[in-house]
Design a protein around this motif. Structure first.
Motif, PDB file in Angstrom:
ATOM      1  N   LEU A 419      38.494  38.878  36.168  1.00 50.49           N
ATOM      2  CA  LEU A 419      38.579  39.835  35.554  1.00 50.49           C
ATOM      3  C   LEU A 419      37.142  39.670  35.532  1.00 50.49           C
ATOM      4  O   LEU A 419      36.657  41.058  35.189  1.00 50.49           O
ATOM      5  N   MET A 420      36.263  38.301  34.557  1.00 45.87           N
ATOM      6  CA  MET A 420      34.996  38.601  33.882  1.00 45.87           C
ATOM      7  C   MET A 420      34.290  38.663  34.953  1.00 45.87           C
ATOM      8  O   MET A 420      33.448  39.785  34.449  1.00 45.87           O
ATOM      9  N   TYR A 421      34.485  38.046  36.385  1.00 45.31           N
ATOM     10  CA  TYR A 421      33.490  38.476  37.130  1.00 45.31           C
ATOM     11  C   TYR A 421      33.382  39.551  37.596  1.00 45.31           C
ATOM     12  O   TYR A 421      32.745  40.298  38.454  1.00 45.31           O
ATOM     13  N   ALA A 422      34.985  40.299  37.822  1.00 47.26           N
ATOM     14  CA  ALA A 422      34.780  41.341  38.371  1.00 47.26           C
ATOM     15  C   ALA A 422      34.899  42.934  37.822  1.00 47.26           C
ATOM     16  O   ALA A 422      33.644  43.640  38.004  1.00 47.26           O
ATOM     17  N   LYS A 423      34.241  42.589  36.351  1.00 44.13           N
ATOM     18  CA  LYS A 423      33.964  43.537  35.892  1.00 44.13           C
ATOM     19  C   LYS A 423      31.842  43.362  34.895  1.00 44.13           C
ATOM     20  O   LYS A 423      31.952  44.418  34.865  1.00 44.13           O
ATOM     21  N   GLY A 424      32.157  42.056  35.781  1.00 42.49           N
ATOM     22  CA  GLY A 424      30.675  41.872  35.173  1.00 42.49           C
ATOM     23  C   GLY A 424      30.447  41.629  34.012  1.00 42.49           C
ATOM     24  O   GLY A 424      29.593  42.316  32.660  1.00 42.49           O
ATOM     25  N   GLU A 425      31.738  41.668  32.756  1.00 40.20           N
ATOM     26  CA  GLU A 425      31.932  40.796  31.067  1.00 40.20           C
ATOM     27  C   GLU A 425      31.079  39.586  30.704  1.00 40.20           C
ATOM     28  O   GLU A 425      32.493  38.137  31.068  1.00 40.20           O
ATOM     29  N   GLY A 426      30.109  39.050  30.247  1.00 42.34           N
ATOM     30  CA  GLY A 426      29.914  37.521  29.914  1.00 42.34           C
ATOM     31  C   GLY A 426      29.595  37.110  30.906  1.00 42.34           C
ATOM     32  O   GLY A 426      29.208  35.418  30.595  1.00 42.34           O
ATOM     33  N   VAL A 427      28.978  37.742  32.192  1.00 46.82           N
ATOM     34  CA  VAL A 427      28.641  36.881  33.121  1.00 46.82           C
ATOM     35  C   VAL A 427      28.144  38.432  34.740  1.00 46.82           C
ATOM     36  O   VAL A 427      28.998  39.248  34.514  1.00 46.82           O
ATOM     37  N   ASP A 430      30.321  39.536  39.399  1.00 47.74           N
ATOM     38  CA  ASP A 430      29.737  38.408  41.083  1.00 47.74           C
ATOM     39  C   ASP A 430      31.322  38.527  41.373  1.00 47.74           C
ATOM     40  O   ASP A 430      31.908  37.692  41.539  1.00 47.74           O
ATOM     41  N   HIS A 431      31.794  38.936  42.777  1.00 48.50           N
ATOM     42  CA  HIS A 431      32.683  39.698  43.450  1.00 48.50           C
ATOM     43  C   HIS A 431      33.577  38.242  44.343  1.00 48.50           C
ATOM     44  O   HIS A 431      34.538  37.880  44.216  1.00 48.50           O
ATOM     45  N   GLU A 432      32.584  37.672  44.085  1.00 46.30           N
ATOM     46  CA  GLU A 432      33.386  36.449  45.537  1.00 46.30           C
ATOM     47  C   GLU A 432      33.217  35.204  44.628  1.00 46.30           C
ATOM     48  O   GLU A 432      34.114  34.929  43.942  1.00 46.30           O
ATOM     49  N   ALA A 433      32.859  35.006  42.990  1.00 44.72           N
ATOM     50  CA  ALA A 433      33.467  34.256  42.257  1.00 44.72           C
ATOM     51  C   ALA A 433      34.769  35.141  41.860  1.00 44.72           C
ATOM     52  O   ALA A 433      35.979  34.152  41.368  1.00 44.72           O
ATOM     53  N   ALA A 434      35.006  36.796  41.665  1.00 42.44           N
ATOM     54  CA  ALA A 434      35.857  37.033  40.569  1.00 42.44           C
ATOM     55  C   ALA A 434      37.400  36.903  41.760  1.00 42.44           C
ATOM     56  O   ALA A 434      38.594  36.297  41.433  1.00 42.44           O
ATOM     57  N   VAL A 435      37.194  36.987  43.232  1.00 41.36           N
ATOM     58  CA  VAL A 435      38.080  36.522  44.307  1.00 41.36           C
ATOM     59  C   VAL A 435      38.465  35.549  44.309  1.00 41.36           C
ATOM     60  O   VAL A 435      39.643  35.120  44.771  1.00 41.36           O
ATOM     61  N   ASP A 462      35.235  46.920  42.280  1.00 45.12           N
ATOM     62  CA  ASP A 462      35.412  46.374  41.062  1.00 45.12           C
ATOM     63  C   ASP A 462      36.959  46.482  41.004  1.00 45.12           C
ATOM     64  O   ASP A 462      37.560  48.031  41.124  1.00 45.12           O
ATOM     65  N   VAL A 463      37.199  45.494  40.687  1.00 46.15           N
ATOM     66  CA  VAL A 463      38.892  45.640  40.258  1.00 46.15           C
ATOM     67  C   VAL A 463      39.043  45.789  38.350  1.00 46.15           C
ATOM     68  O   VAL A 463      38.913  44.913  37.565  1.00 46.15           O
ATOM     69  N   THR A 464      39.434  46.666  38.154  1.00 42.35           N
ATOM     70  CA  THR A 464      39.971  47.571  36.755  1.00 42.35           C
ATOM     71  C   THR A 464      41.690  47.198  36.531  1.00 42.35           C
ATOM     72  O   THR A 464      41.614  47.999  36.567  1.00 42.35           O
ATOM     73  N   GLN A 465      42.262  45.982  36.246  1.00 43.53           N
ATOM     74  CA  GLN A 465      43.792  45.968  35.932  1.00 43.53           C
ATOM     75  C   GLN A 465      43.981  46.143  34.490  1.00 43.53           C
ATOM     76  O   GLN A 465      43.754  45.616  33.787  1.00 43.53           O
TER      77      GLN A 465
END
Length: 485
Positions: A419-427, A430-435, A462-465
């Motif tokens: 989630l953090m990678y998907a939303k760019g929070e604290g990092v 990066d979609h690939e890292a999120a996947v 982006d995915v926001t669950q």
């Protein structure tokens, strides 16, 4: 005829005949058994200096057979025989020194007498001398020497030594670690009825450690140990019946074995017995009895039971609903890094049922455990940083702790890191890292990660669950940890 001849010799003052006559009375051979008469004849022979009679007289005093129990007298007669080189007397004298019976406790003296008997080949003494070396009692600790003496005793067929030698091989203490050799010695001890060896051998069959996994063989050894009263084996046998592994699934039999172990204080068994009552499996459902057993395990510090007891208080099942009590037990579990307990607290905290300062205390607990490598604590510490609970909110630090836990396989940490990678929070986003992290969590069966992964694959966005409402999530969480029928 033999009795008469022996009696004639004894009455004539022959020390050997007196000793043998005492044995005949003690065993009821050719005459009615009479321990007092046996002691009388042993005393006559012992006073003539016969070591065997001195030993038997010492044993009679130690056990209170045919004479009033008297440890000091036992030590006196054991010593007389031991000084003449009688190995059983030397061994028993060592035991008296080790236990402080009839003489001041003295481990060095115990080692001295164990050694004298061991050097003459007495297997029991060799085993006990090995234990003294392993524990560093009465002699400098020396694992190599311990193994040496255990081997000597084990090769003579001493079952206790065979078991302890097997343990040494599993731990690699005093010898190169070798599970296959350990299995060999455990087998020998187990076949002689050593319950601990039977239980360990069963575990090895269950896990397939150095032996081909064989659930039926495991059950066979668990049963042998369980029937001797081994609590751990009773618990694992109950577990086998619960799961139907190596034996036909049978909840009633499982409850029987859990109860036996639970009554001996086994926390795992107490927890599972509580669960069986809570679920009504193998026994009529009774939440009050479930609470009783959860409490017994929880009071022993078992985190799983503390979590379940906290749940029972939070739901008011089997006990009056009491959020304060629930939080108390859940916090105890959290202190041990129990992720389920923390997840429940994460729901209870926002309800305003816990003071703010408890967050600070929680952060301190998590940090200590996390810095020691505890994966669950690392994840929980990440949550606290992500939500700013008990610590200044910091997504970057949250990511750091999520990563540490995720790399150890904590599924929630893998999902949150995704989630953090998907939303760019604290990092950096990066979609690939999120996947990548969603996939790891999804492969462990994490439903939200599976959904997120499917969305990203479908839309590449982006995915926001969305988080469920507090009440709905709470009961969903309880259902996952504590399923109802």
């Amino acid at each position: 005829m033999r009795f008469i001849e022996t009696k004639v010799g004894a009455e004539a003052g022959d020390a050997y005949a007196q000793h043998n006559l005492g044995v005949m009375y003690a065993k009821g051979q050719g005459v009615a058994r009479d321990d007092e008469v046996a002691v009388n004849w042993w005393r006559k022979a012992a006073e003539q200096g016969l070591a065997a009679a001195q030993y038997n007289l010492g044993l009679a005093y130690a056990n209170g057979k045919g004479v009033t129990q008297d440890d000091e007298a036992a030590v006196n007669w054991y010593r007389k025989a031991a000084e003449q080189g009688d190995t059983t007397a030397q061994h028993n004298l060592a035991v008296m020194y080790a236990e402080g019976r009839g003489v001041a406790q003295d481990d060095e003296a115990a080692v001295k007498w164990y050694r004298k008997a061991a050097e003459q080949g007495a297997a029991d003494a060799q085993n006990n001398l090995a234990i003294m070396y392993a524990k560093g009692k009465g002699v400098a600790r020396d694992d190599g020497a311990a193994v040496n003496w255990w081997r000597k005793a084990a090769e003579q067929g001493n079952a206790a030594a065979q078991y302890l030698l097997g343990l040494a091989y599993t731990k690699g203490e005093g010898i190169t670690q070798d599970y296959e050799v350990a299995v060999n010695w455990f087998n020998k001890a187990a076949e002689q009825g050593i319950a601990d060896a039977q239980a360990i051998l069963a575990v090895m069959y269950t896990k397939g450690e150095s032996v081909a996994r064989d659930d039926e063989a495991a059950v066979n050894w668990y049963r042998k140990a369980a029937e001797q009263g081994n609590a751990a084996a009773q618990y694992f046998l109950g577990l086998a019946y619960t799961k139907g592994e190596g034996v036909a699934q049978d909840d009633e039999v499982a409850v029987n074995w859990y109860r036996k172990a639970a009554e001996q204080g086994d926390a795992d068994a107490q927890t599972n017995l509580g669960w069986m009552y809570d679920m009504g499996r193998g026994v009529a459902r009774d939440e009050e009895v479930a609470v009783k057993w959860y409490r017994k395990a929880a009071e022993q510090g078992y985190a799983g039971a503390q979590t379940k007891l906290g749940i029972m208080y939070s739901l008011g099942e089997g006990v009056a609903q009491d959020y304060k009590e629930a939080v108390g037990w859940l916090r105890k579990a959290v202190e041990q890094g129990n992720a389920d307990a923390q997840a429940i607290l994460d729901v209870i905290y926002p309800k305003g049922l816990v003071a703010t300062q408890d967050y600070v205390a929680a952060v301190n607990w998590y940090r200590k455990a996390a810095e020691q490598g505890d994966a669950d604590a690392q994840f929980s510490l990440g949550v606290m940083y992500a939500k700013g609970r008990g610590v200044a909110q910091n997504d970057e630090t949250a990511v750091d702790w999520y990563r540490k836990a995720a790399e150890q396989g904590v599924v929630e940490a893998q999902y949150n890191l995704g989630l953090m990678y998907a939303k760019g929070e604290g990092v950096a986003q990066d979609h690939e890292a999120a996947v990548n992290w969603f996939r790891k969590a999804a492969e462990q069966g994490h439903a939200d990660a599976q959904y997120a992964l499917s969305v990203m694959h479908a839309k590449r966005q982006d995915v926001t669950q969305a988080v469920k409402t507090t009440e709905k999530w709470y009961h969903k969480l309880i259902q996952r940890i504590f399923p109802r029928r």
